[in-house]
Scaffold this motif. Sequence first.
Motif, PDB file in Angstrom:
ATOM      1  N   TYR A 134      67.972 -60.617  50.904  1.00  0.00           N
ATOM      2  CA  TYR A 134      68.783 -61.753  50.386  1.00  0.00           C
ATOM      3  C   TYR A 134      69.850 -61.246  49.500  1.00  0.00           C
ATOM      4  O   TYR A 134      70.742 -61.968  49.091  1.00  0.00           O
ATOM      5  N   VAL A 137      72.190 -64.349  48.251  1.00  0.00           N
ATOM      6  CA  VAL A 137      72.514 -65.304  49.178  1.00  0.00           C
ATOM      7  C   VAL A 137      71.179 -66.089  49.839  1.00  0.00           C
ATOM      8  O   VAL A 137      70.096 -65.456  49.628  1.00  0.00           O
ATOM      9  N   SER A 138      71.276 -67.292  50.287  1.00  0.00           N
ATOM     10  CA  SER A 138      70.161 -67.829  50.766  1.00  0.00           C
ATOM     11  C   SER A 138      69.719 -67.377  52.213  1.00  0.00           C
ATOM     12  O   SER A 138      70.764 -66.627  52.695  1.00  0.00           O
ATOM     13  N   ASN A 149      74.579 -68.646  52.066  1.00  0.00           N
ATOM     14  CA  ASN A 149      75.380 -69.178  50.851  1.00  0.00           C
ATOM     15  C   ASN A 149      75.050 -68.377  49.387  1.00  0.00           C
ATOM     16  O   ASN A 149      73.823 -68.035  49.440  1.00  0.00           O
ATOM     17  N   THR A 150      75.941 -68.104  48.858  1.00  0.00           N
ATOM     18  CA  THR A 150      75.943 -67.578  47.629  1.00  0.00           C
ATOM     19  C   THR A 150      75.021 -68.623  46.759  1.00  0.00           C
ATOM     20  O   THR A 150      75.323 -69.845  46.504  1.00  0.00           O
ATOM     21  N   LEU A 151      74.048 -68.222  45.932  1.00  0.00           N
ATOM     22  CA  LEU A 151      73.203 -68.841  44.963  1.00  0.00           C
ATOM     23  C   LEU A 151      73.519 -68.573  43.693  1.00  0.00           C
ATOM     24  O   LEU A 151      73.873 -67.622  42.927  1.00  0.00           O
ATOM     25  N   ASP A 201      69.994 -74.080  47.551  1.00  0.00           N
ATOM     26  CA  ASP A 201      71.019 -74.078  48.774  1.00  0.00           C
ATOM     27  C   ASP A 201      71.324 -75.450  49.081  1.00  0.00           C
ATOM     28  O   ASP A 201      70.278 -76.206  49.620  1.00  0.00           O
ATOM     29  N   TYR A 244      65.103 -70.940  45.821  1.00  0.00           N
ATOM     30  CA  TYR A 244      64.892 -69.625  45.438  1.00  0.00           C
ATOM     31  C   TYR A 244      64.625 -69.202  44.150  1.00  0.00           C
ATOM     32  O   TYR A 244      65.326 -69.901  43.105  1.00  0.00           O
ATOM     33  N   GLU A 296      61.804 -66.942  48.198  1.00  0.00           N
ATOM     34  CA  GLU A 296      61.917 -68.287  48.644  1.00  0.00           C
ATOM     35  C   GLU A 296      60.853 -69.058  48.241  1.00  0.00           C
ATOM     36  O   GLU A 296      59.572 -69.038  48.556  1.00  0.00           O
TER      37      GLU A 296
END
Length: 191
Positions: free
Chosen positions: A142, A156-157, A161-163, A173, A180, A189
């Motif tokens: 991740y 990222v998820s 996508n940036t977390l 997300d 997360y 996760e």
Amino acid sequence: MHTYFIHESSYIDENVSIGEKTKIWHFSHILSRTTIGANCSFGQNCVVGPNVIIGNGVKVQNNVSIYEGVEIEDDVFLGPSMVFTNVINPRAFIVRREEFKKTLLKRGCSIGANATIVCGITIGEYALIGSGAVITRNVKPYALMAGVPARQIGWVSRAGNTLNFDHDNIAVDPFDNSRYQIDDDQLNELV
């Protein structure tokens, strides 16, 4: 009858296994003793093998060569013109075929366009490597990596996508509401 598609301009050597619904487009060459899973896609001008293992659902964009020593798990994305190496210290006048290093791309990771992956490393599950990055060491699952040499700039998820994390180190997300948490510099996760 084949259950996969090979463009007429591409070459497939003997002793190659290709899974159903895989597509290999223009001017590509699959060398012997290569195994490619189902539902994969290879853009134009790709060279794969020999002795390469590729999982299911892998997407390889144009101008990518996957050399001996590289192993790719399921659902990996390889961006256009990204580069693998297979020897740490190449010299034109020294044959080092016995020194190829293993490179492992774990399930669901993505490599951006023009990135370089130095041999002998592992890229963790669902990691995202930015375009043009140079990966010189193992990458955590991740992890979001960028730069030359690459460094981790975030997480990222699974969806890429940036977390953004709250005060409890938890992120959601918005794509699928998956959650997360960072624990001991690892991303987990939550179920």
